[in-house]
Design a protein around this motif. Structure first.
Motif, PDB file in Angstrom:
ATOM      1  N   PHE A 135       3.270   6.747  10.604  1.00  0.00           N
ATOM      2  CA  PHE A 135       2.520   5.675  11.235  1.00  0.00           C
ATOM      3  C   PHE A 135       1.652   4.958  10.199  1.00  0.00           C
ATOM      4  N   TRP A 136       1.413   3.698  10.463  1.00  0.00           N
ATOM      5  CA  TRP A 136       0.352   2.964   9.794  1.00  0.00           C
ATOM      6  C   TRP A 136      -0.583   2.416  10.858  1.00  0.00           C
ATOM      7  N   TYR A 137      -1.860   2.691  10.650  1.00  0.00           N
ATOM      8  CA  TYR A 137      -2.892   2.174  11.530  1.00  0.00           C
ATOM      9  C   TYR A 137      -3.793   1.238  10.723  1.00  0.00           C
ATOM     10  N   VAL A 138      -4.411   0.312  11.436  1.00  0.00           N
ATOM     11  CA  VAL A 138      -5.372  -0.595  10.816  1.00  0.00           C
ATOM     12  C   VAL A 138      -6.706  -0.494  11.556  1.00  0.00           C
ATOM     13  N   ASN A 175       5.653   3.252   2.381  1.00  0.00           N
ATOM     14  CA  ASN A 175       4.774   2.202   1.877  1.00  0.00           C
ATOM     15  C   ASN A 175       4.721   1.009   2.822  1.00  0.00           C
ATOM     16  N   LEU A 176       3.547   0.449   2.914  1.00  0.00           N
ATOM     17  CA  LEU A 176       3.292  -0.700   3.788  1.00  0.00           C
ATOM     18  C   LEU A 176       3.319  -1.977   2.971  1.00  0.00           C
ATOM     19  N   ARG A 177       3.904  -3.028   3.540  1.00  0.00           N
ATOM     20  CA  ARG A 177       3.991  -4.294   2.803  1.00  0.00           C
ATOM     21  C   ARG A 177       3.700  -5.468   3.733  1.00  0.00           C
ATOM     22  N   LYS A 178       3.200  -6.516   3.091  1.00  0.00           N
ATOM     23  CA  LYS A 178       3.090  -7.808   3.774  1.00  0.00           C
ATOM     24  C   LYS A 178       3.275  -8.875   2.702  1.00  0.00           C
ATOM     25  N   LEU A 180       0.847  -1.189   0.000  1.00  0.00           N
ATOM     26  CA  LEU A 180       0.000   0.000   0.000  1.00  0.00           C
ATOM     27  C   LEU A 180       0.877   1.231   0.000  1.00  0.00           C
ATOM     28  N   GLY A 181       0.559   2.147  -0.907  1.00  0.00           N
ATOM     29  CA  GLY A 181       1.373   3.336  -1.038  1.00  0.00           C
ATOM     30  C   GLY A 181       0.941   4.459  -0.111  1.00  0.00           C
ATOM     31  N   CYS A 182       1.922   5.223   0.353  1.00  0.00           N
ATOM     32  CA  CYS A 182       1.659   6.394   1.181  1.00  0.00           C
ATOM     33  C   CYS A 182       2.714   7.439   0.868  1.00  0.00           C
ATOM     34  N   ASN A 183       2.266   8.635   0.541  1.00  0.00           N
ATOM     35  CA  ASN A 183       3.177   9.758   0.349  1.00  0.00           C
ATOM     36  C   ASN A 183       2.735  10.923   1.203  1.00  0.00           C
ATOM     37  N   ALA A 186       7.148  -1.623   6.821  1.00  0.00           N
ATOM     38  CA  ALA A 186       7.051  -0.422   5.994  1.00  0.00           C
ATOM     39  C   ALA A 186       8.445   0.146   5.809  1.00  0.00           C
ATOM     40  N   GLU A 187       8.635   0.781   4.673  1.00  0.00           N
ATOM     41  CA  GLU A 187       9.927   1.371   4.371  1.00  0.00           C
ATOM     42  C   GLU A 187       9.792   2.863   4.164  1.00  0.00           C
ATOM     43  N   PHE A 188      10.577   3.604   4.911  1.00  0.00           N
ATOM     44  CA  PHE A 188      10.616   5.046   4.794  1.00  0.00           C
ATOM     45  C   PHE A 188      11.672   5.411   3.756  1.00  0.00           C
ATOM     46  N   ILE A 189      11.258   6.072   2.691  1.00  0.00           N
ATOM     47  CA  ILE A 189      12.193   6.564   1.681  1.00  0.00           C
ATOM     48  C   ILE A 189      12.074   8.076   1.667  1.00  0.00           C
TER      49      ILE A 189
END
Lengths: 117, 116
Positions: free
Chosen positions: A34-37, A75-78, A21-24, A65-68
Motif C-alpha cells: 500500500f501507499w498512503y498519503v 516504488n511510487l511515481r508521479k 519515492l522508494g519503498c523496500n 506504483a510498480e511492484f518488483i
C-alpha cells in the motif's frame, strides 16, 4: 517479521517535476502493498494498493506504483507533481494472510514531500 | 458509513492523569489497529485486534498503556499514568479480512494528545 524501508526522508521539488519515492520490504512470501498519503494536519488516506495481478498499479491523483518482486520493491511515481501534492507519503505492507497474525499492517518511516510552487 | 470515528480529537492533560482514547471502527470490519505518530519515531503500530481479540501488542510501549475491544464497534486505548513523552497523535484504523473486497485499512482522524 516484516519491515518496510523508505529511502528518502525528505524530498523537495518544483511543480511539474517528476516524483519517485522508494519503498523496500523484507519478507519473502506473498504480500499486500500500500501507499498512503497524509496531507498536513490530516489522517492517512489510501493512494493505491497492490494485492495481485498487474504489478503496475494506478492510484488516485495521477500516482502509480510498480511492484518488483525480485527487488522487494514498491516504488511510487508521479510524472508531474503539483503544489497540492505536498504531504507525507507512507508505504505499508502486510502478509495478506487469512490468519490474523499475518495481517499486521506495517508502515515505513514516511517521506515528506514539499512541492515548491 | 461515517468512516472510523475517534474521540476526542484533541486532549490536553496533566502528567500523571489517566487518558482514554476511543475508536469506533467501520461496521463489518473485523480488524482494528492503534497507531501512534510522532516526529521522532514516525508511525508506530501499538496493538491490533481481530474479532475483538488482541493479536499483537508488542508495540505497546509500557505497562502504562492498555487497550481493550469489548465489542465489534468500540475500542479504547488507555494511558495511566500519562507522561509528557506520550504526547503524540494516536490513530485508529480498521479493515476487513483479506480475501474480501476493500481490504485496505481506513484511518480515523486521530487524537492529538498533549501531556503537560
Amino acid at each position: 517479521a516484516q519491515s518496510v524501508s523508505q529511502h528518502n526522508h525528505h524530498v523537495i521539488l518544483s511543480e511539474a517535476a517528476s516524483l519517485e519515492l522508494g519503498c523496500n520490504y523484507s519478507y519473502g512470501g506473498t504480500v499486500n502493498l500500500f501507499w498512503y498519503v497524509q496531507y498536513p494536519g490530516q489522517h492517512l488516506q489510501l493512494l493505491l494498493k497492490y494485492f495481485s495481478g498487474d504489478p503496475l498499479v494506478k492510484g488516485i491523483k495521477g500516482f502509480e506504483a510498480e511492484f518488483i518482486k525480485s527487488k522487494f520493491s514498491f516504488n511510487l511515481r508521479k510524472p508531474s507533481v503539483q503544489w497540492s501534492d505536498t504531504a507525507e507519503y507512507f508505504c505499508a505492507v502486510d502478509l495478506g494472510s487469512i490468519k490474523a497474525a499475518g495481517n499486521k499492517l506495517t508502515f515505513g518511516g514516511g517521506t515528506r514531500v514539499l512541492v515548491k510552487p | 458509513d461515517a468512516g472510523v470515528i475517534q474521540s476526542p480529537r484533541h486532549e490536553v492533560t496533566e502528567m500523571g492523569q489517566e487518558v482514554t482514547l476511543r475508536c469506533k471502527p467501520i461496521s463489518g470490519h473485523d480488524y482494528l489497529f492503534w497507531y501512534r505518530q510522532t516526529m521522532m519515531r514516525g508511525l508506530e503500530l501499538l496493538i491490533y485486534f481481530n474479532n475483538n481479540v488482541p493479536i499483537d501488542d508488542s508495540g505497546m510501549p509500557e505497562d502504562r498503556f492498555s487497550a481493550k475491544m469489548p465489542n465489534a464497534s468500540f475500542s479504547t486505548l488507555k494511558i495511566q499514568p500519562s507522561e509528557p513523552r506520550d504526547s503524540a497523535v494516536y490513530f485508529c484504523a480498521s479493515r476487513s479480512t483479506p480475501g474480501q473486497a476493500n481490504t485496505e485499512a481506513f484511518f480515523g482522524q486521530g487524537t492529538r494528545l498533549t501531556v503537560v
